[in-house]
Design a protein around this motif. Structure first.
Motif, PDB file in Angstrom:
ATOM      1  N   GLN A  45       0.819  -1.208   0.000  1.00  0.00           N
ATOM      2  CA  GLN A  45       0.000   0.000   0.000  1.00  0.00           C
ATOM      3  C   GLN A  45       0.864   1.273   0.000  1.00  0.00           C
ATOM      4  O   GLN A  45       1.881   1.346   0.708  1.00  0.00           O
ATOM      5  CB  GLN A  45      -0.897  -0.036   1.245  1.00  0.00           C
ATOM      6  N   PHE A 230      -5.530  -4.108   1.514  1.00  0.00           N
ATOM      7  CA  PHE A 230      -5.700  -3.222   2.664  1.00  0.00           C
ATOM      8  C   PHE A 230      -7.185  -2.997   2.959  1.00  0.00           C
ATOM      9  O   PHE A 230      -7.652  -3.194   4.073  1.00  0.00           O
ATOM     10  CB  PHE A 230      -4.980  -1.893   2.419  1.00  0.00           C
ATOM     11  N   SER A 261       0.292  -5.368   3.606  1.00  0.00           N
ATOM     12  CA  SER A 261      -0.796  -4.412   3.831  1.00  0.00           C
ATOM     13  C   SER A 261      -1.836  -4.940   4.812  1.00  0.00           C
ATOM     14  O   SER A 261      -2.405  -4.177   5.591  1.00  0.00           O
ATOM     15  CB  SER A 261      -1.496  -4.079   2.515  1.00  0.00           C
TER      16      SER A 261
END
Ligand code: GDP
Length: 296
Positions: A45, A230, A261
């Motif tokens: 991310q 995420f 993530s």
């Protein structure tokens, strides 16, 4: 880019510094940019990559280092420990104890490898002397119970489910009660994954969790989901109290960054990885050896 390639790119970025006689801000900056690029290409991310970069910059203050200090070594150490920090949420997850009955609930999207992973998790603990049992609380997918039954039978692990009952909460509660009465110490709940993230799925997870009060909720994630990791992990965390992550299909061609993530999104550690379809293709996950291996 598979994880090994990510490791290779970071190692190369660090090794490049060996060609420079003087390690100054420019060399350090170039090295950090190479590492940043490698992490982004591996689907880590964006915000996490920015945080990692600024943390390394904060730790390594080239100007303050005395002449003759091993600057390359300090930079390498900072990169290593920041990668470890990225994967270590700072608190261990609940760990089952033999003879102490506990309930572990698995959540994750359909296809993530949840049912396979439930059996792997049960089998792993069975070999350590636990008495595991599996409950199929997925009434959404036709065939879910049959799949769990087949896996459980192969591994000689008791199971509970129903072809007729349509309420997953009811099955979960019945299964837990039954195996608690029979003195099983690790009761594993497999749940529905539906087809995509949707309100009904999260509400179902919330209800099952409320009714069975699991000691641990494990989020199962396919390592190939990339940048979606995420948000997906965070969505589950918002409906149930996720305490650990298992990343599956690490044997495939996944970029792997999603694994990093998911830790940030759930603030929970990765405890195992799935490395194949077979029941024993399942590895305990430890941050430091993982990062060491990643960096070769
Ligand atoms: P669920 O829908 O989340 O319960 O997913 P399943 O357990 O049915 O798994 C979906 C597919 O992924 C199946 O074909 C599994 O054999 C496969 N699978 C699960 N874990 C792994 C893994 O670690 N590696 C590989 N290569 N395949 C896996």
């Amino acid at each position: 880019m598979v994880l090994a390639q990510l490791g290779g790119s970071i190692t190369r970025a660090l090794a490049k510094m060996s060609n420079d006689t003087v390690i100054d801000e420019k060399v350090f900056g170039d090295c950090l940019n190479d590492i940043t690029r490698a992490l982004l290409q591996a689907d880590v991310q964006f915000k996490m990559v920015c945080d990692l970069q600024s943390n390394i910059k904060r730790v390594v203050n080239l100007e303050a280092l005395a002449a003759g200090t091993n600057k390359r070594g300090i930079i390498k150490q900072a990169v290593f420990s920041e990668l470890c920090n990225m994967l270590d949420p700072g608190k261990p997850s609940f760990s089952p104890k033999k003879g102490n009955p506990c309930v572990v609930m698995f959540v994750g999207l359909q296809g993530s490898g949840k049912t396979t992973t439930c059996t792997k998790y049960a089998y792993y603990h069975q070999r350590k002397g636990f008495k595991p049992a599996l409950v199929c609380a997925d009434t959404f997918r036709a065939g879910a119970f049959d799949q769990l039954k087949q896996n459980a039978t192969k591994a000689k692990i008791p199971f509970y489910g129903s072809y007729l009952e349509s309420d997953p909460v009811k099955i979960a509660v019945e299964g837990v009660e039954r195996f608690e009465k029979e003195n099983y110490d690790l009761i594993i709940l497999d749940t529905s994954g539906r087809h995509k993230q949707e309100a009904a799925l999260f509400e179902e997870m919330r209800q099952i969790s409320e009714a069975t009060q699991p000691d641990l909720v494990i989020f199962v994630m396919d390592s190939s989901i990339g940048q979606a990791a995420f948000d997906q992990a965070q969505a589950f965390k918002q409906s149930v109290s996720v305490g650990a992550v298992i990343v599956t299909k690490m044997d495939g061609h996944a970029k792997g960054g999603g694994a990093l993530s998911s830790v940030a999104a759930t603030k929970s550690p990765v405890i195992f990885t799935g490395t194949g379809e077979h029941i024993d293709e399942f590895e305990v996950f430890d941050v430091k050896p993982f990062v060491s291996r990643l960096l070769g």
